[in-house]
Scaffold this active site. Structure first.
Site, PDB file in Angstrom:
ATOM      1  N   HIS A  43       0.792  -1.240   0.000  1.00  0.00           N
ATOM      2  CA  HIS A  43       0.000   0.000   0.000  1.00  0.00           C
ATOM      3  C   HIS A  43       0.819   1.283   0.000  1.00  0.00           C
ATOM      4  O   HIS A  43       0.261   2.377  -0.078  1.00  0.00           O
ATOM      5  CB  HIS A  43      -0.965  -0.006   1.199  1.00  0.00           C
ATOM      6  CG  HIS A  43      -1.721  -1.282   1.317  1.00  0.00           C
ATOM      7  ND1 HIS A  43      -1.326  -2.303   2.156  1.00  0.00           N
ATOM      8  CD2 HIS A  43      -2.807  -1.736   0.648  1.00  0.00           C
ATOM      9  CE1 HIS A  43      -2.157  -3.320   2.020  1.00  0.00           C
ATOM     10  NE2 HIS A  43      -3.053  -3.009   1.111  1.00  0.00           N
ATOM     11  N   GLY A  76      -7.326  11.837   8.365  1.00  0.00           N
ATOM     12  CA  GLY A  76      -8.062  10.789   7.660  1.00  0.00           C
ATOM     13  C   GLY A  76      -8.024  11.003   6.149  1.00  0.00           C
ATOM     14  O   GLY A  76      -7.861  10.065   5.370  1.00  0.00           O
ATOM     15  N   ARG A 107      -6.228  16.346   2.791  1.00  0.00           N
ATOM     16  CA  ARG A 107      -5.795  17.201   3.895  1.00  0.00           C
ATOM     17  C   ARG A 107      -4.290  17.049   4.109  1.00  0.00           C
ATOM     18  O   ARG A 107      -3.595  18.028   4.408  1.00  0.00           O
ATOM     19  CB  ARG A 107      -6.565  16.900   5.182  1.00  0.00           C
ATOM     20  CG  ARG A 107      -6.223  17.895   6.269  1.00  0.00           C
ATOM     21  CD  ARG A 107      -7.235  17.969   7.379  1.00  0.00           C
ATOM     22  NE  ARG A 107      -8.479  18.534   6.927  1.00  0.00           N
ATOM     23  CZ  ARG A 107      -9.664  17.998   7.188  1.00  0.00           C
ATOM     24  NH1 ARG A 107      -9.761  16.912   7.908  1.00  0.00           N
ATOM     25  NH2 ARG A 107     -10.750  18.558   6.739  1.00  0.00           N
ATOM     26  N   ARG A 129      -3.384   4.271  -4.380  1.00  0.00           N
ATOM     27  CA  ARG A 129      -4.790   4.492  -4.002  1.00  0.00           C
ATOM     28  C   ARG A 129      -5.090   5.948  -3.641  1.00  0.00           C
ATOM     29  O   ARG A 129      -6.022   6.232  -2.864  1.00  0.00           O
ATOM     30  CB  ARG A 129      -5.191   3.619  -2.798  1.00  0.00           C
ATOM     31  CG  ARG A 129      -5.319   2.164  -3.162  1.00  0.00           C
ATOM     32  CD  ARG A 129      -5.621   1.331  -1.945  1.00  0.00           C
ATOM     33  NE  ARG A 129      -5.623  -0.065  -2.333  1.00  0.00           N
ATOM     34  CZ  ARG A 129      -6.708  -0.840  -2.391  1.00  0.00           C
ATOM     35  NH1 ARG A 129      -7.875  -0.364  -2.024  1.00  0.00           N
ATOM     36  NH2 ARG A 129      -6.619  -2.073  -2.784  1.00  0.00           N
ATOM     37  N   ARG A 165      -2.432  10.764  15.018  1.00  0.00           N
ATOM     38  CA  ARG A 165      -3.639  10.988  14.219  1.00  0.00           C
ATOM     39  C   ARG A 165      -4.133  12.394  14.497  1.00  0.00           C
ATOM     40  O   ARG A 165      -4.183  12.831  15.659  1.00  0.00           O
ATOM     41  CB  ARG A 165      -4.694   9.941  14.595  1.00  0.00           C
ATOM     42  CG  ARG A 165      -6.082  10.282  14.122  1.00  0.00           C
ATOM     43  CD  ARG A 165      -7.047   9.131  14.191  1.00  0.00           C
ATOM     44  NE  ARG A 165      -8.416   9.594  14.324  1.00  0.00           N
ATOM     45  CZ  ARG A 165      -9.117  10.205  13.377  1.00  0.00           C
ATOM     46  NH1 ARG A 165      -8.581  10.441  12.192  1.00  0.00           N
ATOM     47  NH2 ARG A 165     -10.358  10.602  13.591  1.00  0.00           N
ATOM     48  N   GLY A 184      -7.507  14.298  13.608  1.00  0.00           N
ATOM     49  CA  GLY A 184      -8.798  14.019  12.979  1.00  0.00           C
ATOM     50  C   GLY A 184      -9.929  14.860  13.520  1.00  0.00           C
ATOM     51  O   GLY A 184      -9.723  15.841  14.229  1.00  0.00           O
ATOM     52  N   SER A 185     -11.133  14.428  13.159  1.00  0.00           N
ATOM     53  CA  SER A 185     -12.326  15.101  13.666  1.00  0.00           C
ATOM     54  C   SER A 185     -13.134  14.113  14.489  1.00  0.00           C
ATOM     55  O   SER A 185     -12.934  12.902  14.396  1.00  0.00           O
ATOM     56  CB  SER A 185     -13.171  15.633  12.506  1.00  0.00           C
ATOM     57  OG  SER A 185     -13.631  14.557  11.726  1.00  0.00           O
ATOM     58  N   GLU A 193     -14.879   8.894  17.213  1.00  0.00           N
ATOM     59  CA  GLU A 193     -14.200   8.929  15.912  1.00  0.00           C
ATOM     60  C   GLU A 193     -14.086   7.467  15.473  1.00  0.00           C
ATOM     61  O   GLU A 193     -14.738   6.616  16.065  1.00  0.00           O
ATOM     62  CB  GLU A 193     -12.860   9.683  16.000  1.00  0.00           C
ATOM     63  CG  GLU A 193     -11.931   9.220  17.108  1.00  0.00           C
ATOM     64  CD  GLU A 193     -11.051   8.060  16.721  1.00  0.00           C
ATOM     65  OE1 GLU A 193     -10.127   8.257  15.929  1.00  0.00           O
ATOM     66  OE2 GLU A 193     -11.258   6.931  17.257  1.00  0.00           O
ATOM     67  N   MET A 194     -13.260   7.159  14.481  1.00  0.00           N
ATOM     68  CA  MET A 194     -13.335   5.795  13.944  1.00  0.00           C
ATOM     69  C   MET A 194     -11.974   5.120  13.708  1.00  0.00           C
ATOM     70  O   MET A 194     -11.912   4.102  13.026  1.00  0.00           O
ATOM     71  CB  MET A 194     -14.141   5.817  12.636  1.00  0.00           C
ATOM     72  CG  MET A 194     -15.481   6.514  12.809  1.00  0.00           C
ATOM     73  SD  MET A 194     -16.566   6.403  11.381  1.00  0.00           S
ATOM     74  CE  MET A 194     -17.226   4.760  11.617  1.00  0.00           C
ATOM     75  N   GLU A 195     -10.899   5.645  14.278  1.00  0.00           N
ATOM     76  CA  GLU A 195      -9.566   5.125  13.929  1.00  0.00           C
ATOM     77  C   GLU A 195      -8.615   4.826  15.079  1.00  0.00           C
ATOM     78  O   GLU A 195      -7.779   3.917  14.967  1.00  0.00           O
ATOM     79  CB  GLU A 195      -8.849   6.118  12.990  1.00  0.00           C
ATOM     80  CG  GLU A 195      -9.441   6.254  11.600  1.00  0.00           C
ATOM     81  CD  GLU A 195     -10.645   7.193  11.541  1.00  0.00           C
ATOM     82  OE1 GLU A 195     -10.837   7.963  12.500  1.00  0.00           O
ATOM     83  OE2 GLU A 195     -11.402   7.137  10.562  1.00  0.00           O
ATOM     84  N   ASP A 199     -18.756  17.927  15.100  1.00  0.00           N
ATOM     85  CA  ASP A 199     -20.206  17.858  15.259  1.00  0.00           C
ATOM     86  C   ASP A 199     -20.523  17.416  16.678  1.00  0.00           C
ATOM     87  O   ASP A 199     -19.645  16.953  17.388  1.00  0.00           O
ATOM     88  CB  ASP A 199     -20.841  16.904  14.230  1.00  0.00           C
ATOM     89  CG  ASP A 199     -20.226  15.519  14.272  1.00  0.00           C
ATOM     90  OD1 ASP A 199     -19.170  15.315  13.642  1.00  0.00           O
ATOM     91  OD2 ASP A 199     -20.771  14.649  14.963  1.00  0.00           O
ATOM     92  N   ARG A 243     -14.365  23.618   8.992  1.00  0.00           N
ATOM     93  CA  ARG A 243     -13.496  22.591   9.580  1.00  0.00           C
ATOM     94  C   ARG A 243     -12.050  22.815   9.189  1.00  0.00           C
ATOM     95  O   ARG A 243     -11.155  22.728  10.005  1.00  0.00           O
ATOM     96  CB  ARG A 243     -13.924  21.199   9.094  1.00  0.00           C
ATOM     97  CG  ARG A 243     -15.025  20.590   9.896  1.00  0.00           C
ATOM     98  CD  ARG A 243     -15.029  19.098   9.798  1.00  0.00           C
ATOM     99  NE  ARG A 243     -15.248  18.591   8.461  1.00  0.00           N
ATOM    100  CZ  ARG A 243     -16.441  18.358   7.934  1.00  0.00           C
ATOM    101  NH1 ARG A 243     -17.533  18.621   8.609  1.00  0.00           N
ATOM    102  NH2 ARG A 243     -16.534  17.869   6.729  1.00  0.00           N
TER     103      ARG A 243
HETATM  104  N1  HPA Z   1     -19.096   9.719  14.356  1.00  0.00           N
HETATM  105  C1  HPA Z   1     -18.007   9.039  14.027  1.00  0.00           C
HETATM  106  N2  HPA Z   1     -16.906   9.626  13.617  1.00  0.00           N
HETATM  107  C2  HPA Z   1     -16.891  10.952  13.523  1.00  0.00           C
HETATM  108  C3  HPA Z   1     -17.997  11.716  13.848  1.00  0.00           C
HETATM  109  C4  HPA Z   1     -19.159  11.063  14.298  1.00  0.00           C
HETATM  110  O1  HPA Z   1     -20.177  11.690  14.610  1.00  0.00           O
HETATM  111  N3  HPA Z   1     -17.686  13.022  13.640  1.00  0.00           N
HETATM  112  C5  HPA Z   1     -16.410  13.045  13.207  1.00  0.00           C
HETATM  113  N4  HPA Z   1     -15.930  11.795  13.136  1.00  0.00           N
END
Ligand code: HPA
Length: 239
Positions: A8, A25, A29, A48, A92, A94-95, A185-187, A210, A223
């Site tokens: 990768h 992410g 960015r 990718r 990381r 991120g948001s 978040e997701m990571e 958010d 953002r």
């Molecule tokens: N959920 C999951 N991941 C996120 C969110 C969320 O509301 N906002 C930014 N990353």
């Protein structure tokens, strides 16, 4: 060291990637950060479109590369950087979505640890707890940089979720009240698992984009600007 290039990442020379890598992410960015903040930039990955760049910040070297969204994606890229390219630390940037009413849009969070329902760490290494800590060494550095820059940080546990769209929105209250999570978040859980597994350092800075409590949202343009604060902290980790 094992096989490089990896499936990768196309870079053939590990010395072209700095010992510290920042991972937003979004690969675009990463591109913006390289163009806006770094000098003497060299691109080390286009596979990718998961762009990666190395450059200097105030004369010190640092790399920045997209992680993609979710634990499987950051799990692959951070593993390859740590294990095959000899990277020592990954942060990381991120948001996240706020789980508490105290957190406001654009607040910056530093993760003490990540709680997750994910099986990532168990499947990878047999690790059987549901939370993993960030590197305390890295976090101490980040706290001291943020103080110097006069940027307030909220520190605490975050939730790394596999699911963005839950049927039951109200479940965030349980994750907050029973597991002590400030935001989602997701990571990070996979990033922290890789670091722990490979004896490396990882940390996670997040900007609130958010709120699950108030339903407020930021626009992508807003953002971009707000993320500058978080990036200024992270870039000071350049060596
Ligand atoms: N959920 C999951 N991941 C996120 C969110 C969320 O509301 N906002 C930014 N990353």
């Amino acid at each position: 060291m094992s096989t490089i290039p990896t499936p990768h990442i196309e870079e053939k020379d590990p010395s072209n990637i700095a010992s510290t890598v920042l991972m937003p992410g979004d690969p675009l960015r990463a591109k913006t950060i390289a163009e806006k903040f770094l000098k003497d930039v060299v691109q080390f990955n286009t596979v990718r479109n998961m762009f990666g760049y190395t450059g200097t910040y105030k004369g010190r070297r640092i790399s920045v590369m997209g992680s993609g969204m979710g634990m499987p994606s950051i799990g692959i890229y951070s593993y390859e950087l740590f294990k095959f390219y000899g990277v020592d630390r990954i942060v990381r940037i991120g948001s996240c979505g706020a789980y508490t009413s105290e957190l406001k849009l654009y607040d910056v969070i530093l993760a003490d640890d990540a709680y997750s329902e994910s099986t990532f760490a168990k499947v990878q290494s047999g690790y059987d707890k549901d939370s993993i800590e960030a590197s305390s060494t890295l976090n101490e550095k980040i706290v001291s940089i943020a103080k110097q820059l006069d940027i307030p940080l909220t520190q605490g546990r975050i939730h790394s979720s596999d699911v963005f769209y839950r049927n039951n929105h109200e479940e965030y209250k349980e994750l907050r009240d029973q597991h002590g999570c400030l935001a989602v978040e997701m990571e990070s859980f996979a990033l922290f698992a890789n670091a722990k597994n490979l004896g490396k350092e990882a940390a996670c800075l997040l900007t609130v984009s958010d709120s699950l409590v108030s339903g407020e949202l930021t626009t992508s343009k807003e953002r971009q600007n707000a993320f500058t604060k978080m990036m200024e902290i992270a870039l000071e980790l350049a060596e």
